[in-house]
Write a protein that holds these residues in place. Structure first.
Motif, PDB file in Angstrom:
ATOM      1  N   PRO A 165      14.770  21.367-100.633  1.00  9.78           N
ATOM      2  CA  PRO A 165      13.555  22.020-100.549  1.00  9.78           C
ATOM      3  C   PRO A 165      12.790  21.798 -99.369  1.00  9.78           C
ATOM      4  CG  PRO A 165      13.807  20.165-102.115  1.00  9.78           C
ATOM      5  CD  PRO A 165      14.941  20.173-101.693  1.00  9.78           C
ATOM      6  N   ALA A 166      13.001  20.676 -98.541  1.00 11.04           N
ATOM      7  CA  ALA A 166      12.404  20.506 -97.194  1.00 11.04           C
ATOM      8  C   ALA A 166      13.006  21.140 -96.173  1.00 11.04           C
ATOM      9  CB  ALA A 166      11.955  19.090 -97.198  1.00 11.04           C
ATOM     10  N   TYR A 167      14.160  21.686 -96.319  1.00  9.04           N
ATOM     11  CA  TYR A 167      15.026  22.341 -94.970  1.00  9.04           C
ATOM     12  C   TYR A 167      14.235  23.156 -94.133  1.00  9.04           C
ATOM     13  CZ  TYR A 167      19.272  24.470 -92.885  1.00  9.04           C
ATOM     14  OH  TYR A 167      19.967  24.849 -91.998  1.00  9.04           O
ATOM     15  N   ASP A 168      13.726  24.158 -94.629  1.00  5.77           N
ATOM     16  CA  ASP A 168      12.853  25.121 -93.678  1.00  5.77           C
ATOM     17  C   ASP A 168      11.723  24.542 -93.331  1.00  5.77           C
ATOM     18  OD1 ASP A 168      14.713  27.263 -93.677  1.00  5.77           O
ATOM     19  OD2 ASP A 168      14.137  27.910 -95.616  1.00  5.77           O
ATOM     20  N   LYS A 169      11.059  23.864 -94.120  1.00  8.44           N
ATOM     21  CA  LYS A 169       9.564  23.217 -93.788  1.00  8.44           C
ATOM     22  C   LYS A 169       9.978  22.202 -92.710  1.00  8.44           C
ATOM     23  CE  LYS A 169       5.767  20.285 -95.457  1.00  8.44           C
ATOM     24  NZ  LYS A 169       5.507  19.537 -96.854  1.00  8.44           N
ATOM     25  N   ASN A 170      10.674  21.129 -92.618  1.00  9.56           N
ATOM     26  CA  ASN A 170      10.852  20.030 -91.978  1.00  9.56           C
ATOM     27  C   ASN A 170      11.761  20.208 -90.606  1.00  9.56           C
ATOM     28  OD1 ASN A 170       9.617  18.942 -93.894  1.00  9.56           O
ATOM     29  ND2 ASN A 170      10.613  17.224 -94.317  1.00  9.56           N
ATOM     30  N   LEU A 171      12.748  21.068 -90.725  1.00  6.57           N
ATOM     31  CA  LEU A 171      13.710  21.409 -89.568  1.00  6.57           C
ATOM     32  C   LEU A 171      13.171  22.306 -88.505  1.00  6.57           C
ATOM     33  CD1 LEU A 171      17.178  21.328 -91.314  1.00  6.57           C
ATOM     34  CD2 LEU A 171      15.846  19.534 -90.151  1.00  6.57           C
ATOM     35  N   ASP A 172      13.063  22.214 -87.159  1.00  6.60           N
ATOM     36  CA  ASP A 172      12.454  22.729 -86.260  1.00  6.60           C
ATOM     37  C   ASP A 172      13.478  24.380 -86.084  1.00  6.60           C
ATOM     38  OD1 ASP A 172      12.159  23.924 -83.715  1.00  6.60           O
ATOM     39  OD2 ASP A 172      11.653  21.954 -82.783  1.00  6.60           O
ATOM     40  N   SER A 173      12.701  25.421 -86.195  1.00  3.01           N
ATOM     41  CA  SER A 173      13.296  26.575 -86.184  1.00  3.01           C
ATOM     42  C   SER A 173      14.204  26.940 -84.839  1.00  3.01           C
ATOM     43  CB  SER A 173      12.135  27.801 -86.599  1.00  3.01           C
ATOM     44  OG  SER A 173      11.226  27.765 -85.436  1.00  3.01           O
ATOM     45  N   LYS A 174      13.492  26.536 -83.681  1.00  4.47           N
ATOM     46  CA  LYS A 174      14.287  26.622 -82.317  1.00  4.47           C
ATOM     47  C   LYS A 174      15.595  25.946 -82.425  1.00  4.47           C
ATOM     48  CE  LYS A 174      10.765  25.111 -80.279  1.00  4.47           C
ATOM     49  NZ  LYS A 174       9.848  24.511 -78.944  1.00  4.47           N
ATOM     50  N   MET A 175      15.629  24.831 -83.059  1.00  4.04           N
ATOM     51  CA  MET A 175      16.589  24.115 -82.960  1.00  4.04           C
ATOM     52  C   MET A 175      17.919  24.770 -84.099  1.00  4.04           C
ATOM     53  SD  MET A 175      16.669  21.413 -80.915  1.00  4.04           S
ATOM     54  CE  MET A 175      15.525  20.623 -80.145  1.00  4.04           C
ATOM     55  N   LEU A 176      17.361  25.143 -85.126  1.00  2.00           N
ATOM     56  CA  LEU A 176      18.149  25.860 -86.231  1.00  2.00           C
ATOM     57  C   LEU A 176      18.871  27.122 -85.222  1.00  2.00           C
ATOM     58  CD1 LEU A 176      16.018  25.647 -89.408  1.00  2.00           C
ATOM     59  CD2 LEU A 176      18.296  24.493 -88.816  1.00  2.00           C
ATOM     60  N   ASP A 217      26.589  28.624 -83.256  1.00  2.64           N
ATOM     61  CA  ASP A 217      28.024  28.063 -83.688  1.00  2.64           C
ATOM     62  C   ASP A 217      28.175  28.445 -85.294  1.00  2.64           C
ATOM     63  OD1 ASP A 217      28.746  27.196 -81.278  1.00  2.64           O
ATOM     64  OD2 ASP A 217      27.553  25.466 -81.543  1.00  2.64           O
ATOM     65  N   ASP A 218      26.830  28.578 -85.847  1.00 10.78           N
ATOM     66  CA  ASP A 218      27.104  28.520 -87.409  1.00 10.78           C
ATOM     67  C   ASP A 218      26.185  29.752 -87.954  1.00 10.78           C
ATOM     68  OD1 ASP A 218      27.169  28.296 -90.115  1.00 10.78           O
ATOM     69  OD2 ASP A 218      25.905  26.434 -90.383  1.00 10.78           O
ATOM     70  N   PRO A 219      26.575  30.733 -87.699  1.00  9.00           N
ATOM     71  CA  PRO A 219      25.539  32.029 -88.025  1.00  9.00           C
ATOM     72  C   PRO A 219      24.878  31.754 -89.162  1.00  9.00           C
ATOM     73  CG  PRO A 219      27.647  32.863 -86.960  1.00  9.00           C
ATOM     74  CD  PRO A 219      27.856  31.284 -87.236  1.00  9.00           C
ATOM     75  N   GLY A 220      23.498  31.824 -89.220  1.00 17.33           N
ATOM     76  CA  GLY A 220      22.829  32.053 -90.620  1.00 17.33           C
ATOM     77  C   GLY A 220      22.740  30.403 -91.026  1.00 17.33           C
ATOM     78  N   ASN A 221      23.142  29.377 -90.253  1.00 17.12           N
ATOM     79  CA  ASN A 221      23.009  28.099 -90.618  1.00 17.12           C
ATOM     80  C   ASN A 221      23.570  27.828 -92.073  1.00 17.12           C
ATOM     81  OD1 ASN A 221      20.116  28.424 -88.985  1.00 17.12           O
ATOM     82  ND2 ASN A 221      21.697  27.070 -88.276  1.00 17.12           N
ATOM     83  N   GLN A 222      24.910  28.719 -92.339  1.00 15.05           N
ATOM     84  CA  GLN A 222      25.459  28.645 -93.593  1.00 15.05           C
ATOM     85  C   GLN A 222      26.085  27.337 -94.202  1.00 15.05           C
ATOM     86  OE1 GLN A 222      27.413  32.354 -94.793  1.00 15.05           O
ATOM     87  NE2 GLN A 222      27.359  32.677 -92.870  1.00 15.05           N
ATOM     88  N   TYR A 223      26.724  26.685 -93.104  1.00 10.88           N
ATOM     89  CA  TYR A 223      27.456  25.370 -93.509  1.00 10.88           C
ATOM     90  C   TYR A 223      27.071  24.053 -92.842  1.00 10.88           C
ATOM     91  CZ  TYR A 223      30.643  29.202 -94.678  1.00 10.88           C
ATOM     92  OH  TYR A 223      31.170  30.339 -95.147  1.00 10.88           O
ATOM     93  N   SER A 224      26.099  24.303 -92.219  1.00 16.40           N
ATOM     94  CA  SER A 224      25.928  22.854 -91.363  1.00 16.40           C
ATOM     95  C   SER A 224      24.309  22.298 -91.533  1.00 16.40           C
ATOM     96  CB  SER A 224      26.196  22.935 -89.873  1.00 16.40           C
ATOM     97  OG  SER A 224      25.301  23.990 -89.180  1.00 16.40           O
ATOM     98  N   PHE A 225      24.172  21.257 -91.702  1.00 18.90           N
ATOM     99  CA  PHE A 225      23.102  20.318 -91.711  1.00 18.90           C
ATOM    100  C   PHE A 225      22.767  19.668 -90.340  1.00 18.90           C
ATOM    101  CE2 PHE A 225      20.327  16.891 -92.590  1.00 18.90           C
ATOM    102  CZ  PHE A 225      19.182  17.223 -93.429  1.00 18.90           C
ATOM    103  N   PRO A 226      21.764  19.990 -89.612  1.00 16.85           N
ATOM    104  CA  PRO A 226      21.769  19.373 -88.395  1.00 16.85           C
ATOM    105  C   PRO A 226      21.141  17.952 -88.459  1.00 16.85           C
ATOM    106  CG  PRO A 226      19.776  20.974 -88.490  1.00 16.85           C
ATOM    107  CD  PRO A 226      20.768  21.182 -89.786  1.00 16.85           C
ATOM    108  N   TYR A 227      21.808  17.141 -87.831  1.00 18.06           N
ATOM    109  CA  TYR A 227      21.561  15.612 -87.875  1.00 18.06           C
ATOM    110  C   TYR A 227      20.891  15.014 -86.551  1.00 18.06           C
ATOM    111  CZ  TYR A 227      22.655  10.455 -88.566  1.00 18.06           C
ATOM    112  OH  TYR A 227      22.658   9.183 -88.439  1.00 18.06           O
ATOM    113  N   MET A 228      21.694  15.084 -85.306  1.00 19.16           N
ATOM    114  CA  MET A 228      20.955  14.922 -84.154  1.00 19.16           C
ATOM    115  C   MET A 228      21.391  15.585 -83.225  1.00 19.16           C
ATOM    116  SD  MET A 228      19.515  11.689 -84.360  1.00 19.16           S
ATOM    117  CE  MET A 228      19.149  10.946 -85.952  1.00 19.16           C
TER     118      MET A 228
END
Length: 388
Positions: A115-126, A132-143
């Protein structure tokens, strides 16, 4: 007397049977409790989690975590491509992710469980990760990761009369410079998928070149300086920079900053610095992804939600010295990190970065053969030095 002994034997026999039954019941209960305990299997880079991150997650959730580590993308990629992964979460770097997605190794993320994915993660980084992952379908950015030069300030100044070219890859990639540093020790990452693009970019070629001849040209450059390299390894850099066993290294930003911290703790007078050279470097993300074969998917989402907690991820960044893409967490990250332009780069530095694209099988074979030649050249050079 005989009857008394008989009673004692019967009594003791019953006690023994009751005792054995009790042990059996306790063992069965223990086995059932173990079977009922929730599990999570994680495969991550070495030295890439806070010292209490896992234990606090276990205490919070009651989930037992099995946490294993690897040392290179090549090692992880070989594992993922050759056997069904036993892990519920793995942590590839984004440029390797593309091929692994094409191989259908991962399952799509169910973002309704984050639930906090879009709220907390930086849209520029996404957006950067989406290359590398169109639509951020498979990956959860860590660092967020950069690769640059870590160096011992005093040792480098001593060998270059206080005027070292530390702002350029020339410090490592030119023989006249590398030869001056051989005595105090040069270290390379065990990551040909990174070294070749860095060298291509240094000599003015496309770091994502599709021309095998350009990789051959770069291989000659690396071969010329490889005899001056003390070792090629991704796990020893932190300790060896901190202790002074090497004086310069191609390293990941967080690893070099961990070396700085460790040198301060050792009070050995070693001063370490990190720089992104003027020619630029590449930007990449280390991400978490859930394999198709994962058996503990709900537990994997619980861990990802745990990482979305701003204070949790900030604590990890403060320990490993890597920038995270959680924009809400920045307020909890040590200001010494957020104000460092090599960890949280300003726009002018970001403009000089590039991303890596997937390589064709032909280019991958070229890199593999060239890397084997480089390792052989180093081995022969070191053998010759030992003989002489």
């Amino acid at each position: 007397m005989l009857s008394q002994l008989r009673i004692i034997r019967v009594c003791c026999g019953r006690v023994k049977k009751i005792s054995q039954m009790g042990i059996l019941i306790v063992s069965l209960i223990t086995l059932q409790a173990y079977a009922d305990q929730k599990q999570l299997y994680i495969y991550n880079w070495s030295d890439y989690m806070g010292p209490e991150t896992i234990s606090q997650f276990e205490q919070k959730t009651g989930i037992k975590v099995t946490y294993d580590t690897f040392n290179s993308n090549e090692e992880l990629d070989t594992y993922l491509m050759t056997q069904p992964p036993k892990y519920d979460l793995v942590a590839p770097t984004s440029n390797f992710l593309v091929k692994q997605i094409d191989a259908k190794i991962f399952q799509p993320l169910d973002k309704t469980k984050l639930p906090a994915y879009d709220k907390n993660l930086d849209s520029k980084m996404l957006k950067m990760l989406a290359q590398d992952d169109p639509g951020n379908q498979y990956s959860f950015p860590y660092m967020w990761v950069s690769t640059g030069i870590g160096y011992n300030i005093d040792e480098i100044n001593k060998r270059f009369d206080n005027n070292p070219p530390t702002n350029s890859w020339a410090l490592i990639f030119e023989p006249e410079n590398a030869s001056k540093l051989a005595e105090c020790g040069i270290a390379w990452l065990e990551a040909p998928s990174e070294l070749f693009p860095l060298a291509l970019n240094y000599i003015g070629l496309n770091p994502n070149s599709a021309d095998p001849e350009e990789y051959v040209k770069v291989a000659k450059l690396l071969n010329n300086v490889s005899p001056y390299v003390k070792y090629i390894d991704s796990t020893s850099l932190i300790d060896d920079l901190a202790s002074g066993k090497v004086c310069v290294a191609i390293g990941w930003s967080g690893d070099v900053y961990q070396a700085m911290d460790k040198a301060n703790q050792l009070h050995n007078g070693t001063r370490i610095d990190y720089v992104i050279p003027k020619e630029g470097t590449f930007a990449s993300f280390d991400v978490f992804a859930i394999p198709q074969t994962a058996k503990n998917v709900d537990e994997a989402y619980q861990f990802l939600n745990y990482l979305l907690d701003p204070k949790v991820i900030a604590d990890i960044s403060n320990y490993i010295y890597y920038a995270n893409p959680n924009q809400v967490a920045t307020q909890f990250v040590d200001s010494n990190l957020t104000q460092d332009s090599d960890i949280y780069p300003p726009d002018e530095v970001l403009d000089n970065l590039f991303t890596l694209t997937p390589k064709s099988p032909r280019i991958e074979r070229t890199i593999k053969r060239a890397w084997a030649d480089i390792l052989e050249t180093r081995s022969l050079a070191h053998l010759s030095n030992e003989i002489n």
